[in-house]
Design a protein around this motif. Sequence first.
Motif, PDB file in Angstrom:
ATOM      1  N   LYS A  97       0.849  -1.191   0.000  1.00 43.15           N
ATOM      2  CA  LYS A  97       0.000   0.000   0.000  1.00 43.15           C
ATOM      3  C   LYS A  97       0.881   1.237   0.000  1.00 43.15           C
ATOM      4  O   LYS A  97       1.770   1.371   0.835  1.00 43.15           O
ATOM      5  N   SER A 309     -19.989   7.146   6.055  1.00 47.37           N
ATOM      6  CA  SER A 309     -18.761   6.533   5.539  1.00 47.37           C
ATOM      7  C   SER A 309     -17.916   6.078   6.717  1.00 47.37           C
ATOM      8  O   SER A 309     -17.977   6.658   7.802  1.00 47.37           O
ATOM      9  N   GLU A 312     -11.084   3.694   6.590  1.00 46.84           N
ATOM     10  CA  GLU A 312     -10.543   2.577   5.803  1.00 46.84           C
ATOM     11  C   GLU A 312      -9.815   1.598   6.718  1.00 46.84           C
ATOM     12  O   GLU A 312      -9.196   1.997   7.687  1.00 46.84           O
TER      13      GLU A 312
END
Length: 312
Positions: A97, A309, A312
């Motif tokens: 990542k 939302s 992550e």
Amino acid sequence: MKKMNVLFAGLLSISMLLAGCSSQLKLKSDKFNVEVNEKPSAKANTYFDDVDGEVVFDKVDTSKLGKSKATFEYKGKKYEVYLVVQDTTSPVLKMDKKNFSFEVGTDVEKINEVINEEIKLSDNYDKKFDKVKVFDKKIDKAQEVKKKISVEDSNGNKSNEIEITVKFTEKKKATASKNKNDNKQVANNQNANSNNVSSGNALTQKKPSNNGNTQSSNSNSSQSKPQDKPSNGGNTQPSKPVPHQHYVDLSNSGHNDLVTTNMWFDSLAEIDIWLDDNPCGLDGTWSSFGYSAVQCSCGKWNPYFFNISYFE
């Protein structure tokens, strides 16, 4: 004739001795480098000039840096040398990542911790590495930052370099703040229209018909009062009023991801204060959300959430 034979035998013996001495090859050096945790070279031309084939070492330990004696055999003869164990290999850095996102003002230690979780290192000597210090101070405004990451092992060998992108966004409660202003305007509109008109995201309270809380006429209103004492001696006690039960109708909210709560507040201002203390939602995992509130017939407000939302 006998003397000549003796002389010939003597010369032959001397030539054999010389041949025996010349068969001992000369080493290029008495010291040879070898990489830590690797076997020394088995190629004979590493140690001698103009030869081929391989040498066979006795047991050697190359796990420790420094110089140590070693013995190898070549064509039936033993040779003693020094092996200098060293580390010249660079560590290998990998990151699956390379893009990260954080809120403005996020603690530096947390940012570095999240990034370090994605760093994978391998090395021929070092087994552990210190955490990489990617950021050393808080970021106080929304922006995108590019950082180049590399590491160095304990012997000064630097790894390959990887560039990462770190995006800093405004705090989530800034998004909620916009909704708060909308909610306050909705509340003003609702109060101005006696709680019968819906505006924006707030919904008009639909009054239940049979819960004993709302009076539709004067006759119904009189039924909610304690009964007058009967004329038969006054022995019958007045009936107890039915306890109030909060009721709201969100069926027309227009949001498919609606999340409701069983929390009741006296005013929209109290809801704003509660959200200031809980900027990441009900369970602390919301990265952003919208919210509004609907009012019960008793006057209390019930908040509900939408457009949620998650981190992550």
